[in-house]
Design a protein around this motif. Structure first.
Motif, PDB file in Angstrom:
ATOM      1  N   LEU A 212       0.857  -1.297  -0.161  1.00  0.00           N
ATOM      2  CA  LEU A 212      -0.129  -0.057   0.001  1.00  0.00           C
ATOM      3  C   LEU A 212       0.790   1.471   0.117  1.00  0.00           C
ATOM      4  CD1 LEU A 212      -2.874  -0.658   2.438  1.00  0.00           C
ATOM      5  CD2 LEU A 212      -3.129  -0.339   0.192  1.00  0.00           C
ATOM      6  N   ALA A 213       0.304   2.129  -0.821  1.00  0.00           N
ATOM      7  CA  ALA A 213       0.935   3.621  -0.722  1.00  0.00           C
ATOM      8  C   ALA A 213      -0.168   4.563  -0.829  1.00  0.00           C
ATOM      9  CB  ALA A 213       2.184   3.712  -2.104  1.00  0.00           C
ATOM     10  N   TRP A 214      -0.666   4.911   0.156  1.00  0.00           N
ATOM     11  CA  TRP A 214      -1.886   5.791   0.338  1.00  0.00           C
ATOM     12  C   TRP A 214      -1.784   7.305  -0.346  1.00  0.00           C
ATOM     13  CZ3 TRP A 214      -6.279   3.627   0.860  1.00  0.00           C
ATOM     14  CH2 TRP A 214      -6.542   2.527   1.698  1.00  0.00           C
ATOM     15  N   ASN A 215      -0.584   7.631  -0.468  1.00  0.00           N
ATOM     16  CA  ASN A 215      -0.246   9.014  -1.204  1.00  0.00           C
ATOM     17  C   ASN A 215      -0.235   8.997  -2.729  1.00  0.00           C
ATOM     18  OD1 ASN A 215       2.184   7.587  -1.467  1.00  0.00           O
ATOM     19  ND2 ASN A 215       3.568   9.223  -0.684  1.00  0.00           N
ATOM     20  N   SER A 216      -0.789   7.798  -3.018  1.00  0.00           N
ATOM     21  CA  SER A 216      -0.877   7.583  -4.427  1.00  0.00           C
ATOM     22  C   SER A 216      -2.220   7.868  -4.872  1.00  0.00           C
ATOM     23  CB  SER A 216      -0.350   6.191  -4.921  1.00  0.00           C
ATOM     24  OG  SER A 216      -1.287   5.127  -4.344  1.00  0.00           O
ATOM     25  N   ALA A 217      -2.766   7.372  -6.131  1.00  0.00           N
ATOM     26  CA  ALA A 217      -4.095   7.414  -6.738  1.00  0.00           C
ATOM     27  C   ALA A 217      -5.219   6.684  -5.824  1.00  0.00           C
ATOM     28  CB  ALA A 217      -4.156   7.043  -8.042  1.00  0.00           C
ATOM     29  N   LEU A 218      -4.609   5.852  -5.055  1.00  0.00           N
ATOM     30  CA  LEU A 218      -5.224   4.796  -4.278  1.00  0.00           C
ATOM     31  C   LEU A 218      -6.089   5.613  -3.325  1.00  0.00           C
ATOM     32  CD1 LEU A 218      -5.843   1.490  -3.747  1.00  0.00           C
ATOM     33  CD2 LEU A 218      -4.252   1.633  -2.198  1.00  0.00           C
ATOM     34  N   SER A 219      -5.841   6.780  -2.689  1.00  0.00           N
ATOM     35  CA  SER A 219      -6.677   7.561  -1.820  1.00  0.00           C
ATOM     36  C   SER A 219      -7.735   8.109  -2.362  1.00  0.00           C
ATOM     37  CB  SER A 219      -5.575   8.421  -1.070  1.00  0.00           C
ATOM     38  OG  SER A 219      -5.087   9.725  -2.160  1.00  0.00           O
ATOM     39  N   THR A 220      -7.914   8.044  -3.832  1.00  0.00           N
ATOM     40  CA  THR A 220      -9.114   8.803  -4.283  1.00  0.00           C
ATOM     41  C   THR A 220     -10.024   7.604  -5.167  1.00  0.00           C
ATOM     42  OG1 THR A 220      -7.928   8.879  -6.550  1.00  0.00           O
ATOM     43  CG2 THR A 220      -7.605  10.717  -5.053  1.00  0.00           C
ATOM     44  N   VAL A 221      -9.613   6.341  -4.900  1.00  0.00           N
ATOM     45  CA  VAL A 221     -10.538   5.256  -5.528  1.00  0.00           C
ATOM     46  C   VAL A 221     -11.201   4.642  -4.238  1.00  0.00           C
ATOM     47  CG1 VAL A 221     -10.642   3.346  -6.955  1.00  0.00           C
ATOM     48  CG2 VAL A 221      -9.230   5.094  -7.733  1.00  0.00           C
ATOM     49  N   PRO A 222     -12.522   4.347  -4.435  1.00  0.00           N
ATOM     50  CA  PRO A 222     -12.992   3.475  -3.249  1.00  0.00           C
ATOM     51  C   PRO A 222     -12.264   1.924  -3.417  1.00  0.00           C
ATOM     52  CG  PRO A 222     -14.792   4.374  -4.647  1.00  0.00           C
ATOM     53  CD  PRO A 222     -13.566   4.636  -5.319  1.00  0.00           C
ATOM     54  N   VAL A 223     -11.864   1.692  -2.161  1.00  0.00           N
ATOM     55  CA  VAL A 223     -11.327  -0.018  -1.697  1.00  0.00           C
ATOM     56  C   VAL A 223     -12.469  -0.763  -1.288  1.00  0.00           C
ATOM     57  CG1 VAL A 223      -9.548  -0.912  -0.153  1.00  0.00           C
ATOM     58  CG2 VAL A 223      -8.928   1.348  -1.632  1.00  0.00           C
ATOM     59  N   LEU A 224     -12.453  -1.819  -1.728  1.00  0.00           N
ATOM     60  CA  LEU A 224     -13.348  -2.905  -1.351  1.00  0.00           C
ATOM     61  C   LEU A 224     -12.906  -3.879  -0.597  1.00  0.00           C
ATOM     62  CD1 LEU A 224     -15.585  -3.106  -4.662  1.00  0.00           C
ATOM     63  CD2 LEU A 224     -15.577  -1.169  -2.900  1.00  0.00           C
ATOM     64  N   VAL A 225     -13.402  -4.003   0.625  1.00  0.00           N
ATOM     65  CA  VAL A 225     -12.955  -5.413   1.399  1.00  0.00           C
ATOM     66  C   VAL A 225     -14.170  -6.230   1.703  1.00  0.00           C
ATOM     67  CG1 VAL A 225     -10.660  -4.175   2.122  1.00  0.00           C
ATOM     68  CG2 VAL A 225     -12.766  -4.231   3.777  1.00  0.00           C
ATOM     69  N   GLY A 226     -13.668  -7.272   2.158  1.00  0.00           N
ATOM     70  CA  GLY A 226     -14.696  -8.477   2.640  1.00  0.00           C
ATOM     71  C   GLY A 226     -15.053  -8.671   3.987  1.00  0.00           C
ATOM     72  N   SER A 227     -14.259  -7.799   4.914  1.00  0.00           N
ATOM     73  CA  SER A 227     -14.673  -8.496   6.477  1.00  0.00           C
ATOM     74  C   SER A 227     -14.183  -7.095   7.185  1.00  0.00           C
ATOM     75  CB  SER A 227     -13.924  -9.490   6.613  1.00  0.00           C
ATOM     76  OG  SER A 227     -12.602  -9.399   6.923  1.00  0.00           O
ATOM     77  N   PRO A 228     -14.795  -6.930   8.528  1.00  0.00           N
ATOM     78  CA  PRO A 228     -14.191  -5.926   9.290  1.00  0.00           C
ATOM     79  C   PRO A 228     -12.763  -6.052   9.630  1.00  0.00           C
ATOM     80  CG  PRO A 228     -16.240  -6.726  10.269  1.00  0.00           C
ATOM     81  CD  PRO A 228     -15.904  -7.824   8.906  1.00  0.00           C
ATOM     82  N   GLU A 229     -12.265  -7.347   9.790  1.00  0.00           N
ATOM     83  CA  GLU A 229     -10.752  -7.448   9.970  1.00  0.00           C
ATOM     84  C   GLU A 229      -9.950  -7.104   8.914  1.00  0.00           C
ATOM     85  OE1 GLU A 229     -12.902 -10.788  12.348  1.00  0.00           O
ATOM     86  OE2 GLU A 229     -13.049  -9.957  10.116  1.00  0.00           O
ATOM     87  N   GLU A 230     -10.425  -7.096   7.833  1.00  0.00           N
ATOM     88  CA  GLU A 230      -9.581  -6.395   6.579  1.00  0.00           C
ATOM     89  C   GLU A 230      -9.818  -4.844   6.522  1.00  0.00           C
ATOM     90  OE1 GLU A 230     -10.820  -7.925   2.803  1.00  0.00           O
ATOM     91  OE2 GLU A 230     -11.203 -10.006   3.736  1.00  0.00           O
ATOM     92  N   TYR A 231     -11.036  -4.308   6.867  1.00  0.00           N
ATOM     93  CA  TYR A 231     -11.161  -2.736   7.015  1.00  0.00           C
ATOM     94  C   TYR A 231     -10.266  -2.336   8.006  1.00  0.00           C
ATOM     95  CZ  TYR A 231     -13.189   1.535   8.276  1.00  0.00           C
ATOM     96  OH  TYR A 231     -13.496   2.675   8.656  1.00  0.00           O
ATOM     97  N   PHE A 232     -10.369  -2.806   9.233  1.00  0.00           N
ATOM     98  CA  PHE A 232      -9.354  -2.315  10.227  1.00  0.00           C
ATOM     99  C   PHE A 232      -8.077  -2.456   9.923  1.00  0.00           C
ATOM    100  CE2 PHE A 232     -13.383  -2.733  12.627  1.00  0.00           C
ATOM    101  CZ  PHE A 232     -13.494  -1.393  12.955  1.00  0.00           C
ATOM    102  N   THR A 233      -7.471  -3.571   9.450  1.00  0.00           N
ATOM    103  CA  THR A 233      -6.038  -3.550   8.869  1.00  0.00           C
ATOM    104  C   THR A 233      -5.766  -2.318   8.003  1.00  0.00           C
ATOM    105  OG1 THR A 233      -6.130  -6.038   9.039  1.00  0.00           O
ATOM    106  CG2 THR A 233      -4.509  -4.967   7.656  1.00  0.00           C
ATOM    107  N   LEU A 234      -6.567  -2.091   7.001  1.00  0.00           N
ATOM    108  CA  LEU A 234      -6.309  -0.954   6.183  1.00  0.00           C
ATOM    109  C   LEU A 234      -6.506   0.347   6.787  1.00  0.00           C
ATOM    110  CD1 LEU A 234      -7.784  -2.305   2.645  1.00  0.00           C
ATOM    111  CD2 LEU A 234      -5.421  -2.495   3.805  1.00  0.00           C
ATOM    112  N   ARG A 235      -7.466   0.462   7.502  1.00  0.00           N
ATOM    113  CA  ARG A 235      -7.913   1.976   8.094  1.00  0.00           C
ATOM    114  C   ARG A 235      -6.943   2.518   9.231  1.00  0.00           C
ATOM    115  NH1 ARG A 235     -11.611   4.998   6.026  1.00  0.00           N
ATOM    116  NH2 ARG A 235      -9.626   6.337   6.213  1.00  0.00           N
ATOM    117  N   ARG A 236      -6.195   1.723   9.594  1.00  0.00           N
ATOM    118  CA  ARG A 236      -5.188   2.239  10.411  1.00  0.00           C
ATOM    119  C   ARG A 236      -4.144   3.204   9.899  1.00  0.00           C
ATOM    120  NH1 ARG A 236      -0.219   0.703  12.855  1.00  0.00           N
ATOM    121  NH2 ARG A 236       0.226   1.525  15.074  1.00  0.00           N
ATOM    122  N   THR A 237      -3.995   2.971   8.626  1.00  0.00           N
ATOM    123  CA  THR A 237      -2.774   3.538   7.798  1.00  0.00           C
ATOM    124  C   THR A 237      -3.277   4.577   6.750  1.00  0.00           C
ATOM    125  OG1 THR A 237      -2.360   1.741   6.472  1.00  0.00           O
ATOM    126  CG2 THR A 237      -0.753   1.850   8.402  1.00  0.00           C
ATOM    127  N   ALA A 238      -4.628   4.569   6.634  1.00  0.00           N
ATOM    128  CA  ALA A 238      -5.182   5.082   5.474  1.00  0.00           C
ATOM    129  C   ALA A 238      -5.408   6.598   5.964  1.00  0.00           C
ATOM    130  CB  ALA A 238      -6.533   4.312   5.094  1.00  0.00           C
TER     131      ALA A 238
END
Length: 273
Positions: free
Chosen positions: A238-264
């Protein structure tokens, strides 16, 4: 109808052509008057308001005298082994089982006794919630699980970063079973863009190894973006300072959500399907 405790519940059958706004307004009006309200619609009908108000899909008896049923009514919270793949390694998930059928008479009894909670009731933390009705104890257990995930997100993120990478495939047959998530991502893309969407393998580094949701057809003059969303990007890329920060990111569980949300960044849009 009135429950033994005196709580009044309005049971409504709307016209098949009823508009979503009308259904929501009538629901809000009932709540303002201190009434519960439950809408009923045939199981063959899939109205857009179905998940936005307390509602039940029903099936008429196949034979005279047989009971009416709700074919997909109540969900239970279960515990299952993590299947997110080696790039995540969450151990175990609390997840909702598919909605199970129930005799309409039993469902009405539970509704009047207020033993069931509808999906429109939100908790204070994001997470993958049930899509129909659920027992109150299960709803409370999920809320507690989400609070625990929020406080341990740092450990989840570090474990994901240090685990073994893998390469997902758009057909879902990869080290992580993606079939359910990819189907949900296609459905989300269809609702979002109004176009049929398909899944592609990533073609740019900023997609961080995630799969890509794109419209299958771009009408002339369309303003649709080429990339509608990125599905489950890899934490170690992950590099949140890229275009990734402007595109919706889809995950399948709360565990995945919180894993990404901490650094997003705060502006990043991470959705659980």
């Amino acid at each position: 109808m009135t429950s033994p405790g005196g709580r009044r519940t309005v049971l409504q059958i709307p016209p098949l052509a009823a508009r979503s706004q009308e259904i929501r307004e009538r629901t809000a009006h009932a709540h303002q008057r201190g009434l519960d309200i439950v809408w009923f619609t045939p199981a063959t009908h899939d109205p857009p308001w179905l998940t936005t108000v307390p509602a039940v899909r029903v099936t008429s008896p196949a034979q005279p005298g047989a009971p009416w049923t709700a074919p997909a009514a109540v969900q239970a919270l279960t515990r299952e082994a993590c299947s997110c793949g080696p790039a995540w390694g969450h151990g175990a998930h609390r997840t909702w089982a598919p909605p199970q059928p129930a005799p309409l008479s039993v469902l009405l009894e539970d509704l009047l006794a207020r033993r069931l909670v509808h999906t429109t009731v939100q908790t204070e933390l994001p997470g993958r919630r049930f899509i129909a009705w659920a027992r109150g104890q299960d709803v409370r257990a999920e809320a507690e699980h989400l609070r625990t995930l929020a406080t341990t997100a740092g450990a989840l993120t570090e474990a994901a970063r240090s685990s073994t990478p893998y390469t997902p495939r758009p057909d879902g047959r990869s080290a992580a079973p993606l079939g359910r998530l990819l189907e949900a991502a296609r459905h989300w893309g269809r609702q979002t863009t109004g176009e049929v969407c398909h899944i592609e393998t990533p073609s740019a580094n900023w997609m961080a190894g995630g799969l890509v949701v794109t419209p299958s057809r771009r009408p002339p003059g369309s303003t649709l973006p080429e990339v509608t969303a990125v599905v489950r990007p890899l934490p170690h890329k992950l590099a949140w300072n890229s275009a990734l920060s402007t595109v919706p990111v889809l995950v399948g569980s709360p565990e995945e959500y919180f894993t990404l949300r901490r650094t997003a960044p705060q502006t990043a849009q991470i959705l659980i399907l």
